[in-house]
Scaffold this motif. Structure first.
Motif, PDB file in Angstrom:
ATOM      1  N   CYS A 207       0.822  -1.213   0.000  1.00  0.00           N
ATOM      2  CA  CYS A 207       0.000   0.000   0.000  1.00  0.00           C
ATOM      3  C   CYS A 207       0.859   1.266   0.000  1.00  0.00           C
ATOM      4  N   TRP A 333      -6.731   0.096  -9.151  1.00  0.00           N
ATOM      5  CA  TRP A 333      -5.356   0.604  -9.118  1.00  0.00           C
ATOM      6  C   TRP A 333      -4.841   0.937 -10.516  1.00  0.00           C
ATOM      7  N   GLU A 361      -5.584   3.115   1.730  1.00  0.00           N
ATOM      8  CA  GLU A 361      -4.927   1.805   1.694  1.00  0.00           C
ATOM      9  C   GLU A 361      -3.960   1.636   2.870  1.00  0.00           C
ATOM     10  N   SER A 365      -4.526  -0.967   6.019  1.00  0.00           N
ATOM     11  CA  SER A 365      -3.584  -2.079   6.191  1.00  0.00           C
ATOM     12  C   SER A 365      -2.912  -2.015   7.555  1.00  0.00           C
ATOM     13  N   ILE A 420     -11.629   0.052  -1.235  1.00  0.00           N
ATOM     14  CA  ILE A 420     -10.193  -0.040  -0.954  1.00  0.00           C
ATOM     15  C   ILE A 420      -9.947  -0.326   0.517  1.00  0.00           C
ATOM     16  N   CYS A 424      -8.021  -3.675   2.005  1.00  0.00           N
ATOM     17  CA  CYS A 424      -6.754  -3.588   2.733  1.00  0.00           C
ATOM     18  C   CYS A 424      -6.889  -3.974   4.204  1.00  0.00           C
TER      19      CYS A 424
END
Length: 552
Positions: A207, A333, A361, A365, A420, A424
């Protein structure tokens, strides 16, 4: 007396002695009790992250998964300049402009050949990983990144779009090797209490790489017609950083122990990564697995595919990796600019709106890395795919109705950001963790080759076919991804066991019933773990497996 009673008996005797109700305790119980009491604080220490462990994770990911993420997004910002370069080069050679269909084919090839290179790299990993080990494989892999960077950065000056396409292919080889070697390395150097969090470092740096590609692609930085080749030249920086720092860190201790039979080297590696001198517990746990696999060579891909005891693990890894790529996020992406343009966002605002996707992202994450050891793998994976299916459905509606009201395009942006974030927070990193957790040392290289093959073939399919899917289905294209996400979430709900804080033996036993086969080697390993839990050293245990199962 069953095993639980055997474990509790020494503690009960010790408590009665302290209360004065029992004056004598058999001598054989005292060492066990003392050992168990000493284990209470040691469990907390095992959760500490040593300096070497952190540096290995950060440097390894910066030179590996970061570059994978960077190359996913770096072609997005200069796409128009690259197409113009293709047209000018074609015109110089052929004397006329390139037709639209050929240009679309060349552009799709530029995007998707990265995945073909990844597939080649994945196949190379089995041979390279065995000969060089995890750490040295990561180091050698930097040569591909440096070569690719030079080819792509010099392509415009050389007037050769073939150099750019070839560079993307070689960069794909780097990514294929990296996404197999790095998760294996992180999985093998981390204690099981932090295995999930450390494994998420791979996803976090993917990310960060995507976000970095978006930032450097801004018009104010390198997203200009005269500077776009430097976007690819930047690739050499992470590669050089890894080349300088990683040699000072140890090799995977499990690789040293299992494949090189270097117990002294494995002990030193455990000490460095765990930040303590007494690693007898870890050595004993590894030897329990080592003894079972002493006469077992590395399993080939075909042998693993035909092994009944690993059947549902393989099916789950294949479905997980297929969903990882086919869920539609790579399409976002690769073609973010087109999606935002379809949503009604002006061309001038698109590069800055795109930055929000990279920021989401990274935050999602990091959130996943913080909670994965508390919530587990199952909820994050099922919830992530389920939410993606929901928001893909809403996105289809908003794109269809975007001309009905001025605020509808902004609702499309919210849906994209939500997709997104959902990806993530779970599906973005957990597939790599599960592949490492499902299989033993002798099976792991073949398992990562299978997972990598599915990963890159699916990546190639999305990159090559998505423009044509959009052209054919228009705003309904995301319904395809919604169905895939929903099917994936349903499968994981019914099949996927929780692997949090479990040993390889326990995870294998969770699949044993579904595989319709008892796994004696996992039972033996479990017995070894039980013996260790009662304070018995594997080094002092009997050489026969029957005696091993009798340890109290």
């Amino acid at each position: 007396m069953d095993y639980s009673a055997q474990r509790l008996a020494p503690l009960a005797l010790g408590i009665r002695r302290e209360q004065g109700s029992m004056s004598l305790v058999p001598d054989r119980e005292q060492p066990v009790c003392e050992h168990l009491m000493k284990r209470i604080p040691s469990m907390k220490k095992r959760k500490d992250w040593s300096y070497s462990l952190i540096v290995a994770a950060l440097v390894g990911a910066f030179g590996s998964s970061f570059l994978y993420g960077y190359n996913l997004s770096v072609v997005n910002a200069p796409s128009q300049y690259i197409k113009t370069f293709y047209n000018h080069t074609w015109e110089k050679r052929q004397g006329h402009s390139i037709d639209a269909n050929t240009l679309m084919l060349l552009w799709s090839l530029t995007v998707s050949i990265f995945a073909i290179g990844g597939l080649v790299g994945t196949m190379m990993m089995t041979l390279i990983g065995k000969a060089l080990g995890r750490k040295c494989t990561l180091l050698v892999n930097n040569s591909f990144a440096i070569l690719a960077a030079l080819l792509m950065a010099c392509s415009r000056e050389a007037g050769s779009f073939e150099m750019l396409i070839l560079g993307r292919f070689i960069m794909g080889i780097d990514g294929g090797i990296a996404l197999s070697a790095l998760p294996m390395y992180l999985n093998e150097i981390s204690p099981k209490e932090t295995r999930g969090s450390l494994g998420q470092v791979t996803a976090i740096f993917i990310c960060i790489g995507v976000f970095t590609g978006q930032v450097l692609g801004l018009p104010e930085i390198l997203g200009q017609e005269s500077l776009w080749p430097y976007l690819f030249g930047v690739i050499v920086v992470p590669a050089l950083v890894q080349l300088v720092i990683l040699p000072f860190l140890p090799e995977s201790p499990r690789y040293l122990l299992f494949e090189k039979h270097d117990q002294d080297g494995a002990e030193k590696a455990f000490q460095a990564f765990l930040g303590k001198t007494d690693v007898s517990e870890e050595i004993e746990e590894a030897l329990a697995e080592s003894r079972v696999q002493r006469n077992i060579r590395l399993v080939s891909v075909w042998e693993l595919l035909t092994r009944r005891a690993a059947r549902w693990q393989i099916i789950t890894v294949i479905i997980t990796m297929a969903c990882y790529q086919l869920c539609g996020l790579n399409a976002i992406w690769f073609y973010t600019n087109n999606i935002f343009s379809t949503a009604g966002i002006s061309t001038e605002k698109i590069p800055y709106i795109t930055l929000s996707t990279g920021g989401i992202e990274i935050l999602a994450s990091i959130f996943s890395g913080l909670v994965i050891e508390h919530l587990g793998r199952r909820p994050l994976l099922i919830g992530g795919f389920g939410l993606m299916a929901l928001f893909f459905g809403i996105l289809t509606v908003t794109l269809t109705l975007q001309d009905k009201a001025s605020w509808v395009p902004y609702l499309s942006i919210i849906c994209i950001l939500s997709i997104i974030a959902s990806f993530c927070s779970g599906p973005g990193g957990i597939p790599f963790i599960l592949t490492g957790e499902f299989f033993h040392q002798s099976q792991r290289p073949a398992a990562f080759m299978i997972a990598g093959t599915i990963n890159w073939l699916s990546n190639f399919a999305v990159g090559l076919l998505f423009p044509y899917i959009v052209d054919g289905l228009k705003t309904y294209c995301f319904l395809v991804f919604a169905v895939i996400c929903l099917l994936g979430a349903t499968y994981f709900y019914f099949v996927l066991p929780e692997t949090k804080n479990k040993t390889y033996a326990e995870i294998s036993q969770a699949f044993a019933k579904r595989n319709k086969e008892n796994l004696p080697e996992e039972k033996i390993e479990q017995a070894g773990a039980n013996g260790q839990a009662n304070g018995k050293s594997e080094l002092e245990s009997s050489s026969t497996l029957d005696n091993q199962n009798k340890i109290i």
